[in-house]
Design a protein around this motif. Structure first.
Motif, PDB file in Angstrom:
ATOM      1  N   LYS A  54       0.706  -1.186   0.001  1.00 56.09           N
ATOM      2  CA  LYS A  54      -0.086   0.152   0.055  1.00 56.09           C
ATOM      3  C   LYS A  54       1.149   1.400   0.098  1.00 56.09           C
ATOM      4  O   LYS A  54       0.481   2.180  -0.708  1.00 56.09           O
ATOM      5  N   TYR A  58       1.016   4.509  -2.935  1.00 56.20           N
ATOM      6  CA  TYR A  58       0.797   5.650  -2.862  1.00 56.20           C
ATOM      7  C   TYR A  58       1.891   6.542  -3.569  1.00 56.20           C
ATOM      8  O   TYR A  58       1.555   7.537  -4.130  1.00 56.20           O
ATOM      9  N   ILE A 209      -6.663   5.774  -4.805  1.00 56.06           N
ATOM     10  CA  ILE A 209      -5.472   6.547  -4.406  1.00 56.06           C
ATOM     11  C   ILE A 209      -5.578   7.577  -5.230  1.00 56.06           C
ATOM     12  O   ILE A 209      -5.318   8.720  -4.707  1.00 56.06           O
ATOM     13  N   LEU A 213      -5.108  11.627  -4.213  1.00 57.29           N
ATOM     14  CA  LEU A 213      -4.023  12.299  -4.165  1.00 57.29           C
ATOM     15  C   LEU A 213      -4.260  13.491  -5.379  1.00 57.29           C
ATOM     16  O   LEU A 213      -3.526  14.516  -5.297  1.00 57.29           O
TER      17      LEU A 213
END
Length: 245
Positions: A54, A58, A209, A213
């Protein structure tokens, strides 16, 4: 015909996808062997996404969002397992998708090209009609690179093992990201960001994600990338492998 109660249900579904893709003619003869190797590592991590994976996701997404010309490189296996998820990720991060095959034949390229078009992605690169260049020092068919894609990309996401090309592209100044269940592979060791996870879990999670982001300040993305140590993360990834008694 696989009952959902079967303890290996998800894994068997993926095997079935691979078998059907092989029968359709767009997988290399060795594709099922490669899938089995990855499946073995997935079994050892409990077939779940680990914390180090994970974290790497990111960082990979942040790097893709910061890039001027990000490209997702796809082969037959990635296409068979996650074509729709790959398209979703590409659209979310504004990346290109390029076909790149070790065992490249015109027939396989045609079939994969048509698959992406059938799934709604019209601008696939690396096709027979594309403006193709060749990467120096790659001594196999994966030397092919679309002039507007991998050849000029600053960041390339390589799902599944591709050690020689990952190393050479990195030496050429590109930022290399990989999704590879084998943390000991040359691909994982040579890449800037290595995600030890199954592509069918990683790609959809990376899309989620990215949706988060994309709303962040650029400086936040830069800090996410700069604070990451791939070598240390790979060590943590190895610790996730538990041998069952």
């Amino acid at each position: 015909m696989i009952p959902k109660s079967h303890p290996r249900y998800e894994s068997l579904l993926l095997r079935d996808k691979m078998v059907k893709a092989s029968q359709a003619g767009y997988l290399a003869d060795s594709a099922l062997i490669a899938h089995g190797r990855g499946e073995a590592f997935d079994y050892l991590i409990g077939e779940k996404t680990t914390y180090p994976a994970k974290r790497a996701m990111y960082v990979a997404v942040a790097a893709l969002l910061l890039s001027q010309n990000p490209v997702i490189s796809v082969n037959g296996n990635a296409t068979a397992l996650a074509i729709d998820d790959i398209i979703d990720l590409a659209n979310t991060i504004n990346a290109k998708i390029e076909i790149n095959l070790f065992y490249r034949t015109n027939e396989r390229v045609k079939l994969i090209t048509q698959l992406y078009k059938d799934h709604g992605y019209k601008n696939i690169l690396g096709t027979l009609d594309d403006d193709i260049e060749y990467i120096n020092d790659i001594k196999n068919n994966r030397a092919t690179a679309s002039k507007t894609g991998i050849y000029s990309a600053d960041t390339v996401l390589i799902p599944l093992e591709d050690g020689d090309r990952a190393e050479i592209l990195k030496k050429g100044g590109k930022n290399i990201l990989t999704i590879d269940l084998n943390p000991l592979s040359r691909t994982s060791k040579m890449s800037d960001v290595s995600i030890m996870d199954n592509i069918v879990r990683a790609i959809p999670f990376m899309t989620k994600i990215a949706e988060d982001l994309k709303t962040q300040d650029k400086q936040v993305l830069i800090e996410i990338v700069n604070d990451f140590d791939n070598e240390e993360n790979l060590k943590e990834s190895l610790e996730q492998i538990k041998l069952k008694e």
